[in-house]
Design a protein around this motif. Structure first.
Motif, PDB file in Angstrom:
ATOM      1  N   VAL A   1       0.833  -1.370   0.355  1.00 53.84           N
ATOM      2  CA  VAL A   1       0.059   0.205  -0.133  1.00 53.84           C
ATOM      3  C   VAL A   1       0.833   1.245   0.254  1.00 53.84           C
ATOM      4  O   VAL A   1       1.762   0.838   0.958  1.00 53.84           O
ATOM      5  CB  VAL A   1      -0.688   0.188   1.120  1.00 53.84           C
ATOM      6  CG1 VAL A   1      -1.498   1.572   1.254  1.00 53.84           C
ATOM      7  CG2 VAL A   1      -1.720  -1.604   0.837  1.00 53.84           C
ATOM      8  N   LEU A   2       0.993   1.909  -1.132  1.00 58.86           N
ATOM      9  CA  LEU A   2       2.191   2.950  -1.572  1.00 58.86           C
ATOM     10  C   LEU A   2       1.665   4.246  -1.918  1.00 58.86           C
ATOM     11  O   LEU A   2       0.855   4.585  -2.445  1.00 58.86           O
ATOM     12  CB  LEU A   2       2.834   2.190  -2.423  1.00 58.86           C
ATOM     13  CG  LEU A   2       3.699   3.174  -3.424  1.00 58.86           C
ATOM     14  CD1 LEU A   2       5.174   3.409  -1.890  1.00 58.86           C
ATOM     15  CD2 LEU A   2       4.323   3.008  -4.111  1.00 58.86           C
ATOM     16  N   ASP A   3       1.567   5.163  -0.651  1.00 60.25           N
ATOM     17  CA  ASP A   3       1.296   6.470  -1.015  1.00 60.25           C
ATOM     18  C   ASP A   3       2.063   7.152  -2.171  1.00 60.25           C
ATOM     19  O   ASP A   3       3.701   6.903  -2.223  1.00 60.25           O
ATOM     20  CB  ASP A   3       1.709   7.328   0.404  1.00 60.25           C
ATOM     21  CG  ASP A   3       1.482   9.360   0.766  1.00 60.25           C
ATOM     22  OD1 ASP A   3       0.106   9.158  -0.323  1.00 60.25           O
ATOM     23  OD2 ASP A   3       1.889   9.677   1.191  1.00 60.25           O
ATOM     24  N   VAL A   4       1.724   7.725  -3.141  1.00 55.47           N
ATOM     25  CA  VAL A   4       1.847   8.716  -3.902  1.00 55.47           C
ATOM     26  C   VAL A   4       3.118   9.913  -3.956  1.00 55.47           C
ATOM     27  O   VAL A   4       4.324   9.681  -4.352  1.00 55.47           O
ATOM     28  CB  VAL A   4       0.960   9.260  -5.368  1.00 55.47           C
ATOM     29  CG1 VAL A   4       1.596   9.912  -6.393  1.00 55.47           C
ATOM     30  CG2 VAL A   4       0.701   7.565  -5.613  1.00 55.47           C
ATOM     31  N   MET A   5       2.348  10.700  -2.970  1.00 53.88           N
ATOM     32  CA  MET A   5       2.999  12.290  -2.891  1.00 53.88           C
ATOM     33  C   MET A   5       3.920  12.045  -1.477  1.00 53.88           C
ATOM     34  O   MET A   5       3.648  12.466   0.008  1.00 53.88           O
ATOM     35  CB  MET A   5       2.345  13.375  -2.384  1.00 53.88           C
ATOM     36  CG  MET A   5       1.463  12.694  -3.690  1.00 53.88           C
ATOM     37  SD  MET A   5       0.147  14.787  -3.533  1.00 53.88           S
ATOM     38  CE  MET A   5      -0.449  14.822  -4.991  1.00 53.88           C
TER      39      MET A   5
ATOM     40  N   SER B   1       9.041   9.798  -5.142  1.00 56.40           N
ATOM     41  CA  SER B   1       7.575   9.527  -4.636  1.00 56.40           C
ATOM     42  C   SER B   1       7.336   8.154  -4.930  1.00 56.40           C
ATOM     43  O   SER B   1       8.131   7.172  -5.741  1.00 56.40           O
ATOM     44  CB  SER B   1       7.362  10.384  -6.294  1.00 56.40           C
ATOM     45  OG  SER B   1       7.305   9.839  -7.781  1.00 56.40           O
ATOM     46  N   GLY B   2       6.652   7.488  -4.959  1.00 54.09           N
ATOM     47  CA  GLY B   2       5.322   6.812  -4.572  1.00 54.09           C
ATOM     48  C   GLY B   2       5.188   5.910  -6.604  1.00 54.09           C
ATOM     49  O   GLY B   2       6.011   4.587  -6.362  1.00 54.09           O
ATOM     50  N   LEU B   3       5.132   6.773  -7.406  1.00 56.78           N
ATOM     51  CA  LEU B   3       5.155   6.237  -9.010  1.00 56.78           C
ATOM     52  C   LEU B   3       6.565   6.359  -9.147  1.00 56.78           C
ATOM     53  O   LEU B   3       7.210   5.531 -10.113  1.00 56.78           O
ATOM     54  CB  LEU B   3       5.365   7.610  -9.334  1.00 56.78           C
ATOM     55  CG  LEU B   3       3.303   7.868  -9.390  1.00 56.78           C
ATOM     56  CD1 LEU B   3       2.967   9.989 -10.273  1.00 56.78           C
ATOM     57  CD2 LEU B   3       2.123   7.252 -10.105  1.00 56.78           C
TER      58      LEU B   3
ATOM     59  N   LEU C   1      -1.883   4.905  -2.733  1.00 56.93           N
ATOM     60  CA  LEU C   1      -2.920   6.122  -2.241  1.00 56.93           C
ATOM     61  C   LEU C   1      -2.593   7.661  -2.433  1.00 56.93           C
ATOM     62  O   LEU C   1      -0.911   7.121  -2.152  1.00 56.93           O
ATOM     63  CB  LEU C   1      -2.761   6.317  -0.536  1.00 56.93           C
ATOM     64  CG  LEU C   1      -3.391   4.020  -0.057  1.00 56.93           C
ATOM     65  CD1 LEU C   1      -3.114   4.633   1.184  1.00 56.93           C
ATOM     66  CD2 LEU C   1      -4.519   4.159  -0.397  1.00 56.93           C
ATOM     67  N   THR C   2      -3.633   7.815  -3.101  1.00 58.99           N
ATOM     68  CA  THR C   2      -3.193   9.511  -3.336  1.00 58.99           C
ATOM     69  C   THR C   2      -4.359  10.653  -3.097  1.00 58.99           C
ATOM     70  O   THR C   2      -5.518  10.302  -2.614  1.00 58.99           O
ATOM     71  CB  THR C   2      -2.134   9.792  -4.079  1.00 58.99           C
ATOM     72  OG1 THR C   2      -2.291  11.136  -4.402  1.00 58.99           O
ATOM     73  CG2 THR C   2      -3.897   9.399  -5.674  1.00 58.99           C
ATOM     74  N   ALA C   3      -3.854  12.127  -2.849  1.00 58.46           N
ATOM     75  CA  ALA C   3      -4.925  12.777  -2.409  1.00 58.46           C
ATOM     76  C   ALA C   3      -4.739  13.345  -4.330  1.00 58.46           C
ATOM     77  O   ALA C   3      -5.804  14.089  -4.114  1.00 58.46           O
ATOM     78  CB  ALA C   3      -4.034  13.860  -1.999  1.00 58.46           C
TER      79      ALA C   3
ATOM     80  N   ALA D   1      -7.810  13.029  -9.622  1.00 61.21           N
ATOM     81  CA  ALA D   1      -8.399  12.882 -11.087  1.00 61.21           C
ATOM     82  C   ALA D   1      -8.026  11.926 -11.485  1.00 61.21           C
ATOM     83  O   ALA D   1      -7.075  10.951 -11.575  1.00 61.21           O
ATOM     84  CB  ALA D   1      -7.835  14.525 -11.472  1.00 61.21           C
ATOM     85  N   PRO D   2      -8.111  12.175 -12.492  1.00 59.78           N
ATOM     86  CA  PRO D   2      -8.735  11.004 -13.843  1.00 59.78           C
ATOM     87  C   PRO D   2      -7.253  10.658 -14.170  1.00 59.78           C
ATOM     88  O   PRO D   2      -6.255   9.269 -14.358  1.00 59.78           O
ATOM     89  CB  PRO D   2      -9.426  11.018 -15.215  1.00 59.78           C
ATOM     90  CG  PRO D   2     -10.789  11.756 -14.076  1.00 59.78           C
ATOM     91  CD  PRO D   2      -9.689  13.030 -13.272  1.00 59.78           C
ATOM     92  N   ASP D   3      -6.189  12.049 -14.505  1.00 63.20           N
ATOM     93  CA  ASP D   3      -4.610  11.857 -15.272  1.00 63.20           C
ATOM     94  C   ASP D   3      -3.793  11.344 -14.068  1.00 63.20           C
ATOM     95  O   ASP D   3      -2.802  10.085 -14.503  1.00 63.20           O
ATOM     96  CB  ASP D   3      -4.362  13.322 -15.684  1.00 63.20           C
ATOM     97  CG  ASP D   3      -4.805  13.948 -17.002  1.00 63.20           C
ATOM     98  OD1 ASP D   3      -5.350  12.383 -17.705  1.00 63.20           O
ATOM     99  OD2 ASP D   3      -4.897  14.613 -17.283  1.00 63.20           O
ATOM    100  N   ASP D   4      -4.191  11.138 -12.394  1.00 62.69           N
ATOM    101  CA  ASP D   4      -3.605  11.207 -11.753  1.00 62.69           C
ATOM    102  C   ASP D   4      -3.314   9.023 -11.466  1.00 62.69           C
ATOM    103  O   ASP D   4      -2.739   8.167 -11.514  1.00 62.69           O
ATOM    104  CB  ASP D   4      -3.500  11.505 -10.291  1.00 62.69           C
ATOM    105  CG  ASP D   4      -3.267  13.233 -10.577  1.00 62.69           C
ATOM    106  OD1 ASP D   4      -2.656  13.453 -10.792  1.00 62.69           O
ATOM    107  OD2 ASP D   4      -4.785  13.930 -10.053  1.00 62.69           O
ATOM    108  N   ARG D   5      -5.024   9.031 -12.055  1.00 66.26           N
ATOM    109  CA  ARG D   5      -4.989   7.357 -11.793  1.00 66.26           C
ATOM    110  C   ARG D   5      -3.931   7.308 -12.745  1.00 66.26           C
ATOM    111  O   ARG D   5      -3.561   5.658 -12.679  1.00 66.26           O
ATOM    112  CB  ARG D   5      -6.571   7.189 -12.231  1.00 66.26           C
ATOM    113  CG  ARG D   5      -7.147   5.774 -11.677  1.00 66.26           C
ATOM    114  CD  ARG D   5      -8.606   5.668 -12.224  1.00 66.26           C
ATOM    115  NE  ARG D   5      -9.408   6.357 -10.843  1.00 66.26           N
ATOM    116  CZ  ARG D   5      -9.734   6.161 -10.083  1.00 66.26           C
ATOM    117  NH1 ARG D   5      -9.854   5.126  -9.634  1.00 66.26           N
ATOM    118  NH2 ARG D   5     -10.726   7.687  -9.287  1.00 66.26           N
TER     119      ARG D   5
END
Length: 234
Positions: free
Chosen positions: A54-58, A63-65, A83-85, A88-92
């Motif tokens: 389970v990985l936070d992006v920011m 970064s998680g990415l 997981l990320t704050a 938006a679709p582009d982030d997904r």
């Protein structure tokens, strides 16, 4: 805590959220190890075979990415739920492009997180031995895909697939020759809210592993305005 409980690695730089997740997921029957950043996660991964991350992006630093992309490049196929704050679709889409198996935007209901974790783990679990009536492996040129085991092989051995890639290929192989809409694929992957672009990204990643030339796909073909079809063959 027993050895047969799925072992999760939770990576988030927010100490409060990390502690809450560790406690809640442990109450849900998981073994949980927590890490505050990518460096600590790498150290944990070097010594433990986790069932899911389970990985936070920011996160500060890597970064998680970036961590996900690096793990996939190194051949690690451990399922990753991001997981990320940024919801938006582009982030997904970015999450899927970097190799994530699923994506959950903050704030989230912890019950949904646990449900998604269990869904990914079921998808990634090796299948039980099947009867003699089980579907035979599907040939895709130099590759063979066993849909019962979710395993892709070629003359050199097993080809690493993420849980999402294996589930996608299995869904298409079970209905080889039939056109599946993106909506049908999303439901088969237990990702009904993934969106069309997210499915397209998963298809693109899968093509890189089964097609001689992903730009001119022979096996996983696009049917304009309808969806995708898997056409097995030599």
């Amino acid at each position: 805590m027993t050895a047969d409980q799925p072992h999760l690695l939770v990576v988030d730089d927010d100490a409060r959220l990390r502690a809450l997740l560790q406690r809640y997921l442990a109450e849900q029957g998981f073994r949980v190890t927590a890490a505050p950043d990518a460096g600590s996660a790498r150290a944990a991964l070097a010594s433990v075979a986790f069932d899911l991350i389970v990985l936070d992006v920011m996160m500060p630093g890597e970064s998680g990415l970036e961590l996900t992309e690096s793990l996939r490049r190194d051949g690690q196929d451990v399922p990753i739920l991001m997981l990320t704050a940024a919801g938006a679709p582009d982030d997904r889409i970015a999450g899927f492009e970097h190799g994530a198996d699923d994506y959950l935007a903050k704030p989230f209901d912890p019950r949904e997180l646990a449900l998604r974790i269990r869904t990914i783990l079921r998808r990634a679990a090796p299948a039980l031995p099947q009867s003699a009536l089980a579907a035979p492996p599907v040939q895709l040129g130099a590759h063979w895909f066993d849909s019962e085991r979710g395993e892709l092989r070629n003359a050199e051995g097993s080809v690493r697939l993420t849980g999402g890639e294996a589930a996608l290929l299995a869904a298409l192989a079970r209905r080889a020759g039939d056109v599946l809409s993106r909506e049908e694929i999303a439901i088969a992957l237990s990702m009904p809210d993934a969106g069309e672009r997210a499915i397209d990204v998963q298809v693109t990643r899968l093509r890189r592993k089964i097609e001689p030339d992903p730009r001119e796909p022979r096996f996983l073909q696009t049917i304009r305005h309808r969806g995708y079809v898997l056409r097995p063959g030599q």
